[in-house]
Design a protein around this motif. Structure first.
Motif, PDB file in Angstrom:
ATOM      1  N   ASP A 107       0.748  -1.044  -0.065  1.00 23.66           N
ATOM      2  CA  ASP A 107      -0.046  -0.122   0.042  1.00 23.66           C
ATOM      3  C   ASP A 107       0.746   1.283  -0.124  1.00 23.66           C
ATOM      4  N   ALA A 108       1.946   1.261   0.664  1.00 22.51           N
ATOM      5  CA  ALA A 108       2.894   2.447   0.673  1.00 22.51           C
ATOM      6  C   ALA A 108       4.459   1.912   0.734  1.00 22.51           C
ATOM      7  N   VAL A 109       5.297   2.748   0.365  1.00 26.53           N
ATOM      8  CA  VAL A 109       6.797   2.553   0.586  1.00 26.53           C
ATOM      9  C   VAL A 109       7.360   3.782   1.054  1.00 26.53           C
ATOM     10  N   VAL A 110       8.311   3.673   2.032  1.00 21.56           N
ATOM     11  CA  VAL A 110       9.015   4.757   2.704  1.00 21.56           C
ATOM     12  C   VAL A 110      10.406   4.472   2.232  1.00 21.56           C
ATOM     13  N   SER A 111      11.423   5.639   2.352  1.00 22.60           N
ATOM     14  CA  SER A 111      12.649   5.290   2.034  1.00 22.60           C
ATOM     15  C   SER A 111      13.133   6.496   2.530  1.00 22.60           C
ATOM     16  N   THR A 112      14.445   6.624   3.482  1.00 21.70           N
ATOM     17  CA  THR A 112      14.924   7.733   4.099  1.00 21.70           C
ATOM     18  C   THR A 112      16.674   7.454   4.035  1.00 21.70           C
ATOM     19  N   GLN A 113      17.219   8.541   3.471  1.00 24.40           N
ATOM     20  CA  GLN A 113      18.527   8.400   3.484  1.00 24.40           C
ATOM     21  C   GLN A 113      19.251   7.337   2.686  1.00 24.40           C
ATOM     22  N   VAL A 114      18.622   6.971   1.225  1.00 27.36           N
ATOM     23  CA  VAL A 114      18.671   5.781   0.526  1.00 27.36           C
ATOM     24  C   VAL A 114      19.265   6.341  -0.780  1.00 27.36           C
ATOM     25  N   TYR A 115      18.217   6.875  -1.510  1.00 26.72           N
ATOM     26  CA  TYR A 115      18.390   7.067  -2.982  1.00 26.72           C
ATOM     27  C   TYR A 115      19.794   8.112  -3.318  1.00 26.72           C
ATOM     28  N   GLU A 116      20.166   8.783  -2.239  1.00 23.95           N
ATOM     29  CA  GLU A 116      21.556   9.593  -2.668  1.00 23.95           C
ATOM     30  C   GLU A 116      22.554   8.715  -2.896  1.00 23.95           C
ATOM     31  N   TYR A 117      22.331   7.085  -2.378  1.00 20.33           N
ATOM     32  CA  TYR A 117      23.395   6.295  -2.579  1.00 20.33           C
ATOM     33  C   TYR A 117      23.349   5.279  -4.012  1.00 20.33           C
ATOM     34  N   VAL A 118      22.130   5.584  -4.651  1.00 18.92           N
ATOM     35  CA  VAL A 118      21.824   4.664  -5.641  1.00 18.92           C
ATOM     36  C   VAL A 118      22.531   5.379  -6.894  1.00 18.92           C
ATOM     37  N   ALA A 119      22.824   4.502  -7.843  1.00 15.89           N
ATOM     38  CA  ALA A 119      23.217   4.876  -9.275  1.00 15.89           C
ATOM     39  C   ALA A 119      21.991   5.179 -10.078  1.00 15.89           C
ATOM     40  N   ASP A 120      21.269   4.258 -10.161  1.00 12.98           N
ATOM     41  CA  ASP A 120      19.987   4.311 -11.413  1.00 12.98           C
ATOM     42  C   ASP A 120      18.757   4.815 -10.267  1.00 12.98           C
ATOM     43  N   VAL A 121      18.620   6.300  -9.967  1.00 15.84           N
ATOM     44  CA  VAL A 121      17.447   6.392  -8.921  1.00 15.84           C
ATOM     45  C   VAL A 121      16.168   6.332  -9.636  1.00 15.84           C
ATOM     46  N   LEU A 122      16.284   6.782 -11.203  1.00 12.59           N
ATOM     47  CA  LEU A 122      15.055   6.574 -11.684  1.00 12.59           C
ATOM     48  C   LEU A 122      14.461   5.066 -11.859  1.00 12.59           C
ATOM     49  N   GLY A 123      15.338   4.235 -12.129  1.00 10.90           N
ATOM     50  CA  GLY A 123      15.107   2.915 -12.393  1.00 10.90           C
ATOM     51  C   GLY A 123      14.634   2.219 -10.774  1.00 10.90           C
ATOM     52  N   ALA A 124      15.157   2.724  -9.796  1.00 12.88           N
ATOM     53  CA  ALA A 124      14.734   2.471  -8.590  1.00 12.88           C
ATOM     54  C   ALA A 124      13.486   2.917  -8.132  1.00 12.88           C
ATOM     55  N   LEU A 125      13.184   4.150  -8.537  1.00  2.00           N
ATOM     56  CA  LEU A 125      11.752   4.569  -8.371  1.00  2.00           C
ATOM     57  C   LEU A 125      10.681   3.801  -9.251  1.00  2.00           C
ATOM     58  N   VAL A 126      11.095   3.526 -10.333  1.00  4.57           N
ATOM     59  CA  VAL A 126      10.106   2.535 -11.165  1.00  4.57           C
ATOM     60  C   VAL A 126       9.860   1.110 -10.696  1.00  4.57           C
ATOM     61  N   GLU A 127      11.097   0.833  -9.623  1.00  2.71           N
ATOM     62  CA  GLU A 127      10.755  -0.314  -9.057  1.00  2.71           C
ATOM     63  C   GLU A 127       9.668  -0.189  -7.737  1.00  2.71           C
ATOM     64  N   VAL A 128       9.867   0.887  -7.275  1.00  2.00           N
ATOM     65  CA  VAL A 128       8.739   1.374  -6.283  1.00  2.00           C
ATOM     66  C   VAL A 128       7.403   1.390  -6.828  1.00  2.00           C
ATOM     67  N   ARG A 129       7.315   2.085  -8.005  1.00  2.00           N
ATOM     68  CA  ARG A 129       6.059   2.011  -8.726  1.00  2.00           C
ATOM     69  C   ARG A 129       5.383   0.722  -8.915  1.00  2.00           C
ATOM     70  N   ARG A 130       6.385  -0.126  -9.360  1.00  2.93           N
ATOM     71  CA  ARG A 130       5.777  -1.661  -9.553  1.00  2.93           C
ATOM     72  C   ARG A 130       5.179  -2.391  -8.460  1.00  2.93           C
ATOM     73  N   VAL A 131       5.840  -2.294  -7.235  1.00  5.62           N
ATOM     74  CA  VAL A 131       5.539  -2.977  -6.375  1.00  5.62           C
ATOM     75  C   VAL A 131       4.183  -2.444  -5.398  1.00  5.62           C
ATOM     76  N   LEU A 132       4.039  -1.065  -5.893  1.00  3.08           N
ATOM     77  CA  LEU A 132       2.748  -0.476  -5.108  1.00  3.08           C
ATOM     78  C   LEU A 132       1.456  -0.762  -5.772  1.00  3.08           C
ATOM     79  N   ARG A 133       0.655  -0.983  -4.933  1.00  2.00           N
ATOM     80  CA  ARG A 133      -0.754  -1.181  -5.596  1.00  2.00           C
ATOM     81  C   ARG A 133      -1.237   0.097  -6.069  1.00  2.00           C
ATOM     82  N   PRO A 134      -2.480  -0.058  -7.005  1.00  3.51           N
ATOM     83  CA  PRO A 134      -3.008   1.270  -7.604  1.00  3.51           C
ATOM     84  C   PRO A 134      -3.315   2.189  -6.787  1.00  3.51           C
TER      85      PRO A 134
END
Length: 262
Positions: A107-134
Motif C-alpha cells: 500500500d505504501a513505500v518509505v525510504s529515508t537517506q537511501v536514494y542518494e546512494y543509488v546509481a540508477d535512481v529513476l530505475g529504483a523509483l520505477v521499481e517502487v511504482r511496480r510493487v505499489l498497488r494502484p
C-alpha cells in the motif's frame, strides 16, 4: 565514489545517531507524512537498524505488515532484534534497485537517506511504482549536502573533509531532481517538506556530534587527509561548546502512484 560499508562497528555508530533526538524528530515527521493505517502493508527500503520499521509495524498492527529491505547484514541483525516481538515484521537483504517483491504488493513505500546512494535512481523509483498497488504512495527523504553549515576553525581543512565525505555518495544534491524523477517514474508529487537538523551548541546526544566519527573514519586517507588532520578536525569541532553551530537540510517528498507503471 566509495559507498559506506556497515560492519558491526559502523552499524552501531549509525544506531547511536538514529537514537538522537534530532533523528527521532525526523522519524516523527516522516511517519506523519506516511500516515500508516491499520491493516496496511508497507515497505521500508533501506530499513537500517529498524527504528522506523518498528514504528510502522505498531501503526499497521497485526492485520497489516511492515517489511524492511536492507543490504547490510549487521543492520538487519539490529532491526531483527528491535522488532523480535512483532510477528508481522519481515526483513529481507537486498538493495533499492531490484526490489525482491511481486507487483502490487504494498500500500505504501518509505525510504529515508537511501536514494542518494543509488546509481540508477529513476530505475529504483520505477521499481517502487511496480510493487505499489494502484493509488499507493511513497515517501522519500534525502539530504542536499550543499546545505551543511558547520563552524570549524580551519576552513580549508574542513572543506577538504567535506569534499572527501561527499565521495561516499552517488548524488550529494539529489533532492533538487527528486520531484522530476518521481514524476518520470509514474508518480504525482503531492507534498514537499523541509526537515532541518539544527545543533546550535555541541552536545554528544545530537546528529552532528554522532556523525563526526563516521565522517572521520571514511575521509582518512582521502584528499590527502592524514590521521592527524582528521583528529585535529574532530577535536576542533568538539572543543567549540556554545561556539558550536551545525545545520543541515533534508527534503521529504510524498507522491502517489498514477496510471500504469512505466
Amino acid at each position: 565514489m566509495a559507498l559506506l560499508q556497515f560492519g558491526d562497528e559502523g552499524a552501531r555508530r549509525i544506531e547511536r545517531v538514529y537514537a538522537t533526538p534530532d533523528v527521532v524528530r525526523q522519524r516523527e515527521q516522516v511517519l506523519e507524512l506516511l500516515q500508516p493505517a491499520v491493516g496496511e502493508e508497507i515497505l521500508d527500503v533501506g530499513s537500517g537498524p529498524g527504528f522506523l520499521l518498528r514504528s510502522i509495524a505498531e501503526a499497521v498492527g497485526p492485520a497489516g505488515s511492515a517489511r524492511g529491505l536492507e543490504p547490510s547484514a549487521a543492520m538487519n541483525a539490529m532491526a531483527q532484534a528491535r522488532c523480535a516481538d512483532v510477528a508481522w515484521v519481515g526483513l529481507d537483504e537486498g538493495n533499492a534497485e531490484a526490489l525482491p517483491y511481486s507487483a502490487a504488493s504494498f500500500d505504501a513505500v518509505v525510504s529515508t537517506q537511501v536514494y542518494e546512494y543509488v546509481a540508477d535512481v529513476l530505475g529504483a523509483l520505477v521499481e517502487v511504482r511496480r510493487v505499489l498497488r494502484p493509488g499507493g504512495r511513497v515517501v522519500v527523504l534525502d539530504t542536499d549536502w550543499d546545505s551543511v553549515v558547520w563552524h570549524a576553525t580551519d576552513r580549508e581543512r574542513h572543506r577538504r573533509v567535506m569534499a572527501a565525505w561527499e565521495e561516499h555518495l552517488v548524488d550529494a544534491r539529489l533532492p533538487r531532481t527528486l520531484p522530476g524523477l518521481l514524476e518520470r517514474a509514474g508518480f504525482r508529487v503531492v507534498e514537499r517538506r523541509l526537515i532541518p537538523v539544527f545543533n546550535p551548541v555541541y552536545d554528544e546526544d545530537t546528529y552532528s556530534a554522532g556523525t563526526i566519527d563516521t565522517i572521520g573514519a571514511f575521509v582518512t586517507g582521502r584528499h590527502g587527509l592524514t590521521d592527524d588532520d582528521v583528529a585535529r578536525w574532530a577535536a576542533d569541532l568538539r572543543s567549540r561548546g556554545t561556539d558550536y553551530l551545525f545545520s543541515l537540510n533534508r527534503y521529504c517528498f510524498v507522491a502517489t502512484a498514477t496510471g500504469e507503471p512505466p
